[in-house]
Design an enzyme around this catalytic site. Structure first.
Site, short mmCIF file in Angstrom:
data_model
loop_
_atom_site.label_atom_id
_atom_site.label_comp_id
_atom_site.label_asym_id
_atom_site.label_seq_id
_atom_site.Cartn_x
_atom_site.Cartn_y
_atom_site.Cartn_z
N GLU A 144 -35.15 12.00 -68.95
CA GLU A 144 -35.12 13.21 -69.40
C GLU A 144 -34.22 14.05 -68.78
O GLU A 144 -33.72 13.74 -67.72
CB GLU A 144 -36.63 13.84 -68.77
CG GLU A 144 -36.90 15.15 -69.49
CD GLU A 144 -38.17 15.75 -69.24
OE1 GLU A 144 -38.31 16.93 -69.46
OE2 GLU A 144 -38.68 15.12 -68.23
N GLY A 284 -37.09 16.61 -58.76
CA GLY A 284 -38.06 16.56 -57.88
C GLY A 284 -38.93 15.25 -58.09
O GLY A 284 -39.26 14.61 -57.25
N ASN A 288 -42.72 9.67 -66.22
CA ASN A 288 -42.70 8.77 -67.09
C ASN A 288 -44.15 8.19 -67.18
O ASN A 288 -44.85 7.97 -65.98
CB ASN A 288 -41.81 7.46 -66.81
CG ASN A 288 -40.48 8.36 -66.06
OD1 ASN A 288 -39.73 8.73 -66.98
ND2 ASN A 288 -40.36 8.19 -64.76
N GLU A 321 -46.97 15.91 -61.73
CA GLU A 321 -46.45 14.81 -62.58
C GLU A 321 -47.80 14.01 -62.82
O GLU A 321 -47.71 13.59 -64.26
CB GLU A 321 -45.65 13.83 -61.72
CG GLU A 321 -44.50 14.27 -61.24
CD GLU A 321 -43.42 15.31 -62.15
OE1 GLU A 321 -43.51 15.03 -63.44
OE2 GLU A 321 -42.92 16.19 -61.65
N HIS A 324 -49.15 15.79 -66.36
CA HIS A 324 -48.14 15.61 -67.14
C HIS A 324 -48.72 14.42 -68.20
O HIS A 324 -48.40 14.22 -69.32
CB HIS A 324 -46.69 15.08 -66.98
CG HIS A 324 -46.06 16.67 -66.93
ND1 HIS A 324 -45.74 17.37 -67.85
CD2 HIS A 324 -45.10 16.92 -66.13
CE1 HIS A 324 -45.02 18.36 -67.56
NE2 HIS A 324 -44.30 17.94 -66.35
#
Length: 884
Positions: A144, A284, A288, A321, A324
């Site tokens: 990304e 940070g 994925n 994360e 996400h």
């Protein structure tokens, strides 16, 4: 993806050829030009022959014409610095392809084809840390936003969703662990000493979510049972020796998984969840699918090496994360203009998670402090942009506080207006409607509108207008009726001179002067340029607590009597409003001093009012120590600068330090007693113990300003007796800013204790770069030549130079030497890691808000950078926009 907000001489140019091939004026990309990709890629197969110096990548793309797009006879695949070794169509080698500006163009005549491309890359020379790169002997990826095109040719855009199958093979000694997205479906060994693994991710995803890790790693493993009874294998992979520092990260992950089920109804959807810690990482962390890759800073923790703030950051980033998985992976972005769709929403989710895991009031204050110190200046500067931009040249430059933090505040406002229950209905609808899609910000707003039953027509302006709204407040008393007259304006920003009024939800409470109580909190919405609100049955003008909980990300201008601010700072039952009153009390005093309108009598009165509020905070037995510590923190220089049209950073620094020293002197006895009280007891991670450590730090800060010799002895004693990094670091911070013998002794002791521990040595660099010491510039120059400093590691670069750029008295030295140091850093770093280099430009870009002498020096450094040859797209865009 989490952006790293951690507040020289070149070491080689391995990427100079790349930089030379890049156009100096990047192409302008417009949101209005969006068109669906002409081809669908339902299945992608990747085969990696892994090596640190020469990795061969074979990709097989199953392509079909997209019935919802304008047809094209050409399949256009993005690349970046790579060359095809072989191209096959339906199994046949072809040579009719064209390589044009790093794009691979392949003519296709049929409705569906299998396209294969073979490339070869050198991960060890990839200092940009984008794509596939080497980090201390291991291989890992960061894709990304547009890193996948550095691995293989592909339509590298977020709306191309594919199911990925990945096969990796490599030396079993060098790469004993082989990880990719999804679930491991097969593995084995070859007779030549290599081994292989095959991974399959059943959930369609964009290329930016692809991940691969190969290296010599060990794992902390655990399990989590989802709300439907599914068992998920968890693993946090680190280098040998770091395993003991992963317990907190694993516990944070399990808490995040449980919280997301309870708060948002989201269940994990794979058999495995892997986290890998990498020491060389631009950001940070990265979300994925099923294989999160983290900066070691946000994984490794133990009391001896990690502060309380580090523990909190790890919990928040682990949660971010993980969250996400739904708000970013299962539903991704249609295009990069929609970045806040996933990042703003996920930041809000991680904020709410952290609030529930710890102190909600303290977390809210911390989040607002970040917004005001980073995003507000961004919103008033040359890089201002809406949370859904209309254009960009280099997408990596839009990973900003506006996208993340302001984006979260905008969604929080919808939650405030809807209420928690109706907001949850809206998010449930969003997940149900758009699961498996590449969506837009409009899709999200529409789902909240429909699910919560709100009319958000006007609210959509928050997505399209940049700038921090300013609300002016005037209070009027007519008999027993109180009228609140509000006006709003959104200041001009680049490309947006005229703005429309936006809905601004304001939580407020009116304190009766006689009873010193209020009748309950209520919510009003300011949605016009001028609007008045009436409140009945108040014999005298009430004391108004406004924007409670920071219900809107705005700047408020109002004349509040000093005694009312003292009352609110001491008595308001909304923790944020109490903090805000304390901030307003200090800000009004310091801004008046900076504007030169304070007489000696006014200065004395202002100081006494602040002292009265401070004393109330110090003596309030009902106040928990974590909150007490927050209330004692003075407004930051960056926030004070925002209150002035043009600021003199040195004057701000001196006035702020003057007040701090006066408070340190006046409250010396109280701070000594506070420090003594806080120094008792064993180390613990519970809220009470953390609050005591926070108070110790604040006591040293004030005593170092008012009673430096006494503070030096106390800080040195605290350092040597400390059994945890929080106490050790706060002592070192106090000493680093003092010109006392204990300074060098403790700095040397810290370095010897932690030599070889990269994260602790980052702290050592950062503390010195941010110190208030009069020779801070000389110290930073020396540190840049230290054997442990390198431009190749983003954490180390940020620990020295980003910390220095946040040091107001050193960075803004009157002769411009601080500006030259940052400009030199940018020029040296840009050929190595342009994405990191570009993030050092904004501090120089604030020149328009600085007094003329320094402004000219800042602009001159920007012009020097702009004149450099072979400047990257990332840095060029930031510099050109900053120059205007």
């Amino acid at each position: 993806m989490d952006i790293a907000h951690t507040p020289a001489s070149p070491e080689g140019n391995p990427e100079m050829a790349d930089a030379a091939s890049q156009p100096k004026q990047p192409q302008l990309i417009l949101r209005s030009d969006y068109k669906p990709f002409p081809w669908l890629l339902p299945d992608v197969s990747l085969d990696f022959k892994l090596s640190l110096e020469k990795t061969r990548v074979s990709s097989r793309l199953e392509v079909q014409r997209n019935p919802n797009a304008v047809p094209s006879p050409v399949l256009e695949l993005n690349g970046d610095g790579i060359t095809p070794l072989e191209v096959l169509i339906d199994g046949e080698v072809v040579n009719s392809w064209v390589l044009e500006d790093d794009k691979l163009l392949i003519s296709l005549s049929g409705e569906a084809h299998a396209v294969e491309v073979v490339t070869e890359i050198n991960p060890s020379t990839n200092s940009q840390l984008m794509g596939l790169y080497a980090s201390n002997g291991m291989l890992c990826t960061q894709c990304e936003a547009e890193g996948f095109r550095r691995i293989t040719f592909f339509p590298d855009r977020p709306d191309v969703l594919s199911t990925y199958s990945v096969r990796m093979s490599g030396d079993s000694v060098q790469f004993p662990v082989l990880l990719a997205n999804g679930n491991c479906v097969a593995s084995g060994r070859h007779q030549d000493g290599t081994h292989w693994a095959e991974w399959h991710d059943p959930w369609p995803k964009p290329s930016y979510l692809f991940a691969l890790v190969a290296g010599d790693l060990v794992a902390r493993k655990d399990q989590f049972t989802t709300m439907s009874g599914k068992n998920v294998e968890l693993a946090i992979w680190v280098r040998e020796g770091d395993l003991e520092r992963t317990e907190h990260a694993m516990e944070s992950l399990k808490r995040a998984m449980k919280w997301d089920e309870e708060a948002f109804g989201r269940e994990y959807d794979l058999d495995l969840f892997n986290v890998v810690a990498v020491s060389d990482f631009n950001m940070g962390a990265m979300e994925n699918k099923g294989l999160n890759i983290f900066n070691t800073k946000y994984v490794l923790a133990e009391p001896d090496t990690a502060t309380d703030g580090d523990y909190d950051a790890i919990e928040g980033v682990i949660g971010h994360e993980y969250f996400h998985n739904w708000s970013g992976n299962r539903i991704t972005c249609r295009d990069w203009f929609q970045l806040s769709l996933k990042e703003g929403f996920t930041v809000l989710r991680d904020q709410l998670f952290s609030q529930d895991m710890g102190s909600a009031p303290v977390k809210r204050i911390e989040d607002v402090r970040v917004l005001r110190s980073i995003q507000f200046p961004e919103d008033s500067g040359p890089l201002a942009h809406p949370i859904r931009p209309d254009s960009f040249r280099e997408i990596s430059n839009f990973y900003t506080s506006t996208i993340y933090n302001k984006g979260a505040e905008v969604i929080r406002m919808m939650r405030t207006m809807a209420g928690e229950e109706r907001f949850r209905k809206g998010t449930d609808l969003y997940f149900d409607r758009h699961d498996g899609e590449a969506a837009t910000c409009e899709d999200f707003v529409q789902s909240i509108e429909d699910g919560a039953g709100l009319d958000l027509t006007q609210f959509r302006l928050w997505y399209s207008q940049a700038g921090t709204p300013k609300v002016t407040v005037r209070q009027e008393q007519d008999g027993t009726t109180t009228r609140l007259h509000l006006t709003q304006s959104v200041p001009p920003t680049p490309g947006q001179m005229d703005k429309k009024p936006m809905p601004i939800p304001l939580a407020l409470a009116l304190f009766d002067r006689q009873t010193e109580e209020h009748r309950g909190e209520e919510l009003i919405v300011l949605n016009e340029a001028e609007q008045s609100f009436e409140f009945s049955d108040y014999d005298a003008a009430p004391i108004i607590s406004l924007n409670r909980g920071f219900s809107s990300p705005i700047s408020i201008e109002r004349n509040v009597p000093r005694e009312d601010l003292v009352f609110l700072a001491a008595r308001d039952d909304d923790p944020f409003a109490r903090y805000e009153a304390m901030q307003d009390l200090v800000v009004s005093h310091l801004v008046s001093a900076l504007r030169g309108v304070l007489s000696d009598a006014d200065r004395a009165d202002g100081q006494e009012a602040i002292l009265k509020a401070f004393s109330a905070i110090l003596e309030d037995s009902a106040l928990d120590d974590l909150m007490r510590g927050e209330l004692l923190i003075l407004p930051s220089p960056a926030y004070l600068s925002e209150q002035l049209e043009t600021s003199n950073p040195q004057a701000i620094h001196e006035e702020r330090e003057r007040l701090k020293a006066w408070l340190g002197t006046q409250c010396a006895g109280q701070f000594e007693a506070l420090h003594q009280r806080a120094s008792g007891g064993a180390y613990s991670r519970d809220a009470a113990a953390r609050g005591l450590r926070k108070l110790k730090a604040q006591a040293l800060i004030y005593l170092a300003a008012g009673c430096p010799e006494k503070a030096a002895k106390m800080a040195a004693a605290q350092y040597h007796s400390a059994d945890n990094m929080t106490d050790r670091q706060s002592a070192l911070i106090a000493l680093a800013g003092l010109d006392v013998p204990e300074r060098e002794e403790v700095l040397d002791a810290f370095y010897k204790r932690y030599q070889g521990d990269a994260l602790a040595i980052d702290k050592w660099f950062s503390i010195q770069a941010q110190s208030l010491h009069p020779k801070a510039i000389e110290h930073v120059k020396a540190l840049a030549k230290h054997p442990d400093f390198t431009l190749k590691n983003p954490n180390r670069v940020r620990s020295l130079y980003m910390a220095f750029a946040a040091n107001p008295h050193a960075f803004h030295a009157a002769d411009g030497e601080g500006y030259r140091m940052i400009a030199d850093c940018i020029l040296a770093l840009d050929p190595i890691n342009p994405q990191t280099a570009a993030r050092f430009v904004p501090p120089l870009g604030r020149w328009r808000r600085i007094e003329p002498g320094r402004a000219a020096l800042m602009r001159a450094e920007l012009e020097r950078i702009a004149d450099a040859k072979q400047l990257s797209r990332d840095t060029f865009e930031q510099v050109s926009r900053s120059l205007g």
